[in-house]
Every structure is written in C-alpha cells, then in structure tokens.
Design a protein around this motif. Structure first.
Motif, PDB file in Angstrom:
ATOM      1  N   PRO A 195       1.352  29.857 -46.165  1.00  0.00           N
ATOM      2  CA  PRO A 195       1.248  30.575 -44.888  1.00  0.00           C
ATOM      3  C   PRO A 195      -0.042  30.249 -44.156  1.00  0.00           C
ATOM      4  CG  PRO A 195       0.936  32.087 -46.729  1.00  0.00           C
ATOM      5  CD  PRO A 195       1.184  30.744 -47.318  1.00  0.00           C
ATOM      6  N   TYR A 196      -0.057  30.501 -42.878  1.00  0.00           N
ATOM      7  CA  TYR A 196      -1.251  30.269 -42.067  1.00  0.00           C
ATOM      8  C   TYR A 196      -1.195  31.249 -40.910  1.00  0.00           C
ATOM      9  CZ  TYR A 196      -5.044  27.548 -39.952  1.00  0.00           C
ATOM     10  OH  TYR A 196      -6.253  27.146 -39.443  1.00  0.00           O
ATOM     11  N   PHE A 197      -2.325  31.438 -40.286  1.00  0.00           N
ATOM     12  CA  PHE A 197      -2.410  32.391 -39.194  1.00  0.00           C
ATOM     13  C   PHE A 197      -1.758  31.909 -37.911  1.00  0.00           C
ATOM     14  CE2 PHE A 197      -5.914  35.721 -38.963  1.00  0.00           C
ATOM     15  CZ  PHE A 197      -5.145  36.529 -39.759  1.00  0.00           C
ATOM     16  N   GLY A 238      -2.896  23.443 -36.958  1.00  0.00           N
ATOM     17  CA  GLY A 238      -2.729  24.572 -37.874  1.00  0.00           C
ATOM     18  C   GLY A 238      -2.010  24.132 -39.133  1.00  0.00           C
ATOM     19  N   ARG A 239      -0.947  24.848 -39.488  1.00  0.00           N
ATOM     20  CA  ARG A 239      -0.239  24.482 -40.720  1.00  0.00           C
ATOM     21  C   ARG A 239       0.796  23.364 -40.497  1.00  0.00           C
ATOM     22  NH1 ARG A 239       4.775  28.356 -42.196  1.00  0.00           N
ATOM     23  NH2 ARG A 239       5.609  28.486 -40.113  1.00  0.00           N
ATOM     24  N   GLY A 240       0.708  22.689 -39.350  1.00  0.00           N
ATOM     25  CA  GLY A 240       1.502  21.474 -39.155  1.00  0.00           C
ATOM     26  C   GLY A 240       2.946  21.692 -38.740  1.00  0.00           C
ATOM     27  N   THR A 241       3.224  22.795 -38.023  1.00  0.00           N
ATOM     28  CA  THR A 241       4.608  23.083 -37.646  1.00  0.00           C
ATOM     29  C   THR A 241       5.163  21.997 -36.718  1.00  0.00           C
ATOM     30  OG1 THR A 241       3.872  25.388 -37.676  1.00  0.00           O
ATOM     31  CG2 THR A 241       6.118  24.977 -36.928  1.00  0.00           C
ATOM     32  N   THR A 242       4.378  21.605 -35.723  1.00  0.00           N
ATOM     33  CA  THR A 242       4.855  20.563 -34.798  1.00  0.00           C
ATOM     34  C   THR A 242       5.093  19.253 -35.540  1.00  0.00           C
ATOM     35  OG1 THR A 242       3.777  21.511 -32.861  1.00  0.00           O
ATOM     36  CG2 THR A 242       4.153  19.130 -32.813  1.00  0.00           C
ATOM     37  N   VAL A 284      -4.088  17.215 -35.631  1.00  0.00           N
ATOM     38  CA  VAL A 284      -5.551  17.286 -35.795  1.00  0.00           C
ATOM     39  C   VAL A 284      -5.947  18.757 -35.860  1.00  0.00           C
ATOM     40  CG1 VAL A 284      -7.797  16.682 -34.778  1.00  0.00           C
ATOM     41  CG2 VAL A 284      -5.834  15.151 -34.458  1.00  0.00           C
ATOM     42  N   ASP A 285      -6.814  19.085 -36.789  1.00  0.00           N
ATOM     43  CA  ASP A 285      -7.342  20.458 -36.858  1.00  0.00           C
ATOM     44  C   ASP A 285      -8.729  20.391 -37.485  1.00  0.00           C
ATOM     45  OD1 ASP A 285      -5.664  23.438 -36.778  1.00  0.00           O
ATOM     46  OD2 ASP A 285      -7.677  23.400 -37.674  1.00  0.00           O
ATOM     47  N   SER A 286      -9.615  21.285 -37.040  1.00  0.00           N
ATOM     48  CA  SER A 286     -10.977  21.257 -37.584  1.00  0.00           C
ATOM     49  C   SER A 286     -11.109  22.140 -38.819  1.00  0.00           C
ATOM     50  CB  SER A 286     -11.984  21.686 -36.511  1.00  0.00           C
ATOM     51  OG  SER A 286     -11.634  22.953 -36.020  1.00  0.00           O
ATOM     52  N   GLY A 323     -10.516  17.072 -37.905  1.00  0.00           N
ATOM     53  CA  GLY A 323     -11.412  16.667 -36.822  1.00  0.00           C
ATOM     54  C   GLY A 323     -11.500  17.720 -35.741  1.00  0.00           C
ATOM     55  N   ASP A 324     -12.484  17.557 -34.886  1.00  0.00           N
ATOM     56  CA  ASP A 324     -12.704  18.467 -33.764  1.00  0.00           C
ATOM     57  C   ASP A 324     -12.081  17.813 -32.528  1.00  0.00           C
ATOM     58  OD1 ASP A 324     -13.725  19.857 -31.591  1.00  0.00           O
ATOM     59  OD2 ASP A 324     -15.657  20.237 -32.563  1.00  0.00           O
ATOM     60  N   SER A 325     -11.044  18.429 -31.992  1.00  0.00           N
ATOM     61  CA  SER A 325     -10.298  17.809 -30.895  1.00  0.00           C
ATOM     62  C   SER A 325     -11.088  17.765 -29.592  1.00  0.00           C
ATOM     63  CB  SER A 325      -8.967  18.530 -30.687  1.00  0.00           C
ATOM     64  OG  SER A 325      -8.173  18.351 -31.831  1.00  0.00           O
ATOM     65  N   ARG A 326     -12.252  18.425 -29.553  1.00  0.00           N
ATOM     66  CA  ARG A 326     -13.103  18.296 -28.360  1.00  0.00           C
ATOM     67  C   ARG A 326     -13.748  16.915 -28.317  1.00  0.00           C
ATOM     68  NH1 ARG A 326     -16.415  23.683 -29.580  1.00  0.00           N
ATOM     69  NH2 ARG A 326     -16.301  22.638 -31.587  1.00  0.00           N
ATOM     70  N   GLN A 332     -17.723  26.562 -37.538  1.00  0.00           N
ATOM     71  CA  GLN A 332     -18.030  25.179 -37.183  1.00  0.00           C
ATOM     72  C   GLN A 332     -16.769  24.414 -36.801  1.00  0.00           C
ATOM     73  OE1 GLN A 332     -19.731  22.992 -40.351  1.00  0.00           O
ATOM     74  NE2 GLN A 332     -20.850  21.619 -38.994  1.00  0.00           N
ATOM     75  N   GLY A 333     -16.843  23.692 -35.690  1.00  0.00           N
ATOM     76  CA  GLY A 333     -15.700  22.873 -35.279  1.00  0.00           C
ATOM     77  C   GLY A 333     -14.627  23.646 -34.540  1.00  0.00           C
ATOM     78  N   GLN A 334     -14.822  24.965 -34.377  1.00  0.00           N
ATOM     79  CA  GLN A 334     -13.811  25.784 -33.699  1.00  0.00           C
ATOM     80  C   GLN A 334     -14.178  25.945 -32.221  1.00  0.00           C
ATOM     81  OE1 GLN A 334     -11.046  27.809 -35.378  1.00  0.00           O
ATOM     82  NE2 GLN A 334     -11.371  26.062 -36.705  1.00  0.00           N
ATOM     83  N   VAL A 335     -13.179  26.034 -31.360  1.00  0.00           N
ATOM     84  CA  VAL A 335     -13.478  26.246 -29.939  1.00  0.00           C
ATOM     85  C   VAL A 335     -14.251  27.553 -29.791  1.00  0.00           C
ATOM     86  CG1 VAL A 335     -11.515  24.941 -29.036  1.00  0.00           C
ATOM     87  CG2 VAL A 335     -11.288  27.382 -29.444  1.00  0.00           C
TER      88      VAL A 335
HETATM   89  C1  LIG Z   1      -3.012  28.970 -33.107  1.00  0.00           C
HETATM   90  S1  LIG Z   1      -3.575  27.955 -34.437  1.00  0.00           S
HETATM   91  C2  LIG Z   1      -2.351  26.686 -34.487  1.00  0.00           C
HETATM   92  C3  LIG Z   1      -1.143  27.104 -35.247  1.00  0.00           C
HETATM   93  C4  LIG Z   1      -0.060  26.051 -35.333  1.00  0.00           C
HETATM   94  N1  LIG Z   1       0.679  25.917 -34.085  1.00  0.00           N
HETATM   95  C5  LIG Z   1       0.894  26.377 -36.487  1.00  0.00           C
HETATM   96  O1  LIG Z   1       2.095  26.541 -36.247  1.00  0.00           O
HETATM   97  O2  LIG Z   1       0.421  26.522 -37.603  1.00  0.00           O
HETATM   98  C6  LIG Z   1      -4.963  27.159 -33.719  1.00  0.00           C
HETATM   99  C7  LIG Z   1      -5.674  26.142 -34.598  1.00  0.00           C
HETATM  100  O3  LIG Z   1      -6.692  25.504 -33.827  1.00  0.00           O
HETATM  101  C8  LIG Z   1      -7.691  25.086 -34.755  1.00  0.00           C
HETATM  102  N2  LIG Z   1      -8.900  24.741 -33.975  1.00  0.00           N
HETATM  103  C9  LIG Z   1      -9.786  25.566 -33.362  1.00  0.00           C
HETATM  104  N3  LIG Z   1     -10.738  24.855 -32.726  1.00  0.00           N
HETATM  105  C10 LIG Z   1     -10.450  23.535 -32.941  1.00  0.00           C
HETATM  106  C11 LIG Z   1     -11.058  22.308 -32.520  1.00  0.00           C
HETATM  107  N4  LIG Z   1     -12.144  22.317 -31.778  1.00  0.00           N
HETATM  108  N5  LIG Z   1     -10.485  21.146 -32.921  1.00  0.00           N
HETATM  109  C12 LIG Z   1      -9.364  21.137 -33.687  1.00  0.00           C
HETATM  110  N6  LIG Z   1      -8.753  22.270 -34.119  1.00  0.00           N
HETATM  111  C13 LIG Z   1      -9.276  23.451 -33.739  1.00  0.00           C
HETATM  112  C14 LIG Z   1      -7.824  26.271 -35.689  1.00  0.00           C
HETATM  113  O4  LIG Z   1      -8.431  25.870 -36.909  1.00  0.00           O
HETATM  114  C15 LIG Z   1      -6.363  26.705 -35.834  1.00  0.00           C
HETATM  115  O5  LIG Z   1      -5.790  26.107 -36.964  1.00  0.00           O
END
Ligand SMILES: C[S@@+](CC[C@H](N)C(=O)[O-])C[C@H]1O[C@@H](n2cnc3c(N)ncnc32)[C@H](O)[C@@H]1O
Length: 367
Positions: A16-18, A46-50, A64-66, A215-218, A269-272
C-alpha cells in the motif's frame, strides 16, 4: 475486465501507499486512447499505478519519485520474476546472511518478535548490498508489503505486531497501544509469508517491463527517457496534494527497510515545497515544464489533483496557476468526487478522523 486480466492486476496491490489513485483511472485512459507504440511518463509515480497500467496495456513507461519507498514499490511492479526464483533468493539470504545492524530500541522489541526481526534484517542488508536482479526487486516489494499490518486470525500475513498497513505508526503511540492491550509480537515463519505473497503477486505477470527512477522531478535530468531519441506521448500523474507533507515520515518503517534510519525520518528532502501556495505552484510548474521538454508535440497530460478541505486554498486555482506558462494548455477540469486521505478508514489503528479530499482531473495538451 475478464478473469485473466483480474489475476494480472493483483500485483498492483503488492504494497500500500498513500493517496494512490485507483488502477482504473490510468488504465481506462490508456486502454481507450493510447496508440500501440505510445510511451508513458509519471513524474510523481508513487506506488507506480500509472506504470503498472501502462504495463497491462503493453506500453513502456517511466516512473519517477523522490521517495525511495515509492521507487522500490514501483520497481517491484515492473519486473518479471517467477515464484521459484523469488523463494530461492529468499531462502539463500536467510541461510547464508548474518545481520549486522539489528535495531534495539523498545519500539523494535515490541514491533517484531526477535527471530522475525533477525530475518528481516538479514533480507534488508542483503538487498541493500545488491538489489539488481528481478527476483531480488520482487522480494523487496513483497517484504515491504508485509512489513506492517493487522494481525490475522488464520495465518500471519504481516510480520509486525498489530499495526496499520498504509502508514507506519509513530513509536510512542504504537508502544502505548501495544502495552495497553498487552499485545506481544509473535514468532512466525517468515519464508511462508513470503511464499504466500509471491504466489499471489507473481503467479502471473505481463511481459512488458518499464522503468523507474529515484529522482526529483523538479530537475530536468530526472525525466529524461532511457533512450534520448524517445519522446513521451502521455503524462498521467498525481502530484502531492497541497498540505500533505508526510509521504516520507508516514512510511518510515518501509523507508528503514530500503536503507533509511531506524527512527522516524521527518525530513522532506526531494519533496515539492508546501510552505505557501505560491512556492508549491512554482515547484509543480517546474515539473510540468520538464515534462513538456521530454514529450512529443501531440502529447497529452492528465493530472489528478486534490487538497485537504481545511486548507484555505482552492485546488483548481492552484493547479491552474501551476500550469501557467508551463508548456501545457488546459482543456478541461473535471470534479472527480472525493477520496479519503490514504484510505485510512480501512485501518483498525486509526489515529485521527479521516478528512475528505476533493479531487479534480485536469486534461491538458502540449502547447
Ligand atoms: C499523490 S502521490 C502519487 C501517487 C500515485 N499516483 C499512486 O497511485 O501511487 C505523490 C508522490 O509525489 C512524490 N513527490 C513529491 N515531490 C516530488 C518531487 N519533487 N519529485 C518526484 N516525486 C515527488 C511523493 O513522494 C509521492 O509519492
């Protein structure tokens, strides 16, 4: 979906994931609209649904996710591994490895039976040393999914003492909970739990793979396709919902398993950035710009976005401002109903009342 496909989708539930969106959301879009050779990108996977949806319809994708937890879960959904190979790997690790770092605080003593913790630490350390093969990537996903959750009446399905499954409890709260109820962690056959899960999730998997990057998508570099000449045709994603800053701390146990600290990690770290709507929108804008640069001219982007209702921010206004001058033109914004934060209502270990999140789907095309 037919019966065969239902079995194929089981792997999506490995851990599971948030605030994960339902598999049907990306799946329906790709099934109806994508061409056979299209490439799919999710910059907040996130947990890679797409990525898993893309795999099910036979398309290659990049996620990609940080968060190291998100990247590891996604990776486990994109590999092809047999049940036998996964079990052989687990057996080998449990017989040949010795754990060097076993957490000793009171929380850990109550969270796991000592023999279970020893096995988990062996697997953790072996995978930290090498997690480059498909059976090992699958094993990591399986153990993460079983790391914490409710006690079962029949046979154990989770390694921990009574816990929620979607998020890791904070140590002081969990200790109080277990002590008050005199709940002791139980011994169990770790390999048997892994075997049941391997059979459920890897009994049948589609052949197409896909890739994931921590990675950080920014940063522009994070979204580069594996082959520089490729361009993405679809971006289907869901950025962090405004006000939800807890992706890393709420997954601290799984984060420990993938190499993090054995205490709660409060860094983001790495989060928006959520400090203000402006900073948040600027960060998202940077990601949309980076995505536009790696997309084909006729690419489409679908964003599921929401906000917690008690914030004084209107999610559609926020998402619109983030898309301003981002290289994308908005076509439609649709109300997608409400969801409950992290599906916490399913947990028996509730720490607070769940809040509804209003969700919107934004459709855009590359400009
Ligand atoms: C709403 S969740 C995505 C959930 C995903 N759609 C799923 O079904 O699991 C948002 C994700 O963005 C990631 N995130 C936040 N800031 C980020 C960044 N700067 N670069 C890459 N990922 C980031 C978080 O770690 C989180 O996993």
């Amino acid at each position: 979906m037919g019966k065969l496909n239902e079995k194929l989708t089981l792997l999506n539930g490995i851990c599971p994931y948030f605030t994960m969106f339902p598999l049907d959301f990306p799946l329906n879009i790709l099934k109806r609209r994508a061409r056979k050779t299209d490439l799919v990108l999710d910059p907040f996977c996130g947990r890679g649904t797409t990525n898993f949806a893309a795999r099910l319809v036979g398309l290659n994708s990049l996620g990609v996710d940080s968060s190291p937890v998100a990247a590891a879960i996604t990776a486990s959904k994109l590999v092809t591994a047999t049940v036998d190979d996964i079990l052989r790997e687990a057996q080998l690790i449990l017989t040949e490895y010795r754990a060097n770092q076993i957490p000793t605080s009171e929380f850990w003593q109550w969270a796991y039976h000592p023999t279970v913790l020893d096995s988990l630490c062996r697997i953790r350390e072996a995978l930290l040393e090498d997690c480059s093969t498909a059976p090992r990537i699958a094993l990591r996903g399986i153990v993460m999914g079983a790391l914490h959750g409710p006690k079962q009446k029949t046979f154990p399905s989770y390694f921990s003492n009574q816990c929620p499954r979607t998020y890791a409890p904070k140590p002081a709260y969990a200790l109080r909970y277990w002590l008050d109820r005199e709940l002791l962690p139980e011994p169990m056959d770790v390999l048997a739990v892994i075997e049941r899960r391997a059979k459920r999730y890897y009994g049948m998997t589609p052949v197409i793979n896909g890739s994931v990057r921590l990675g950080d998508s920014r940063n522009e570099i994070s979204l580069q396709p594996d082959h520089p000449e490729n361009r993405f045709n679809w971006v289907i994603t869901s950025p962090p919902y405004y006000g939800m800053r807890t992706y890393i701390p709420d997954q601290w146990l799984r984060n420990w398993f993938v190499g993090g600290s054995d205490t709660v990690n409060y860094t983001n770290q790495g989060q928006v950035v959520h400090a203000s709507p402006k900073e948040f929108s600027d960060d998202l804008q940077q990601v949309w710009r980076n995505a536009a640069r790696v997309c084909a001219d006729d690419a489409k982007m679908v964003i599921r976005f929401g906000g917690i209702t008690d914030r004084l921010v209107d999610p559609p206004v926020l998402i619109k401002s983030s898309l301003n001058e981002s290289g994308w033109r908005i076509h439609a914004i649709r109300n997608a109903g409400t969801a409950l934060e992290g599906k916490r209502q399913a947990d028996s270990f509730l720490r607070k009342k769940t809040k509804p999140i209003i969700e919107y789907d934004v459709w855009a095309t590359k400009q």
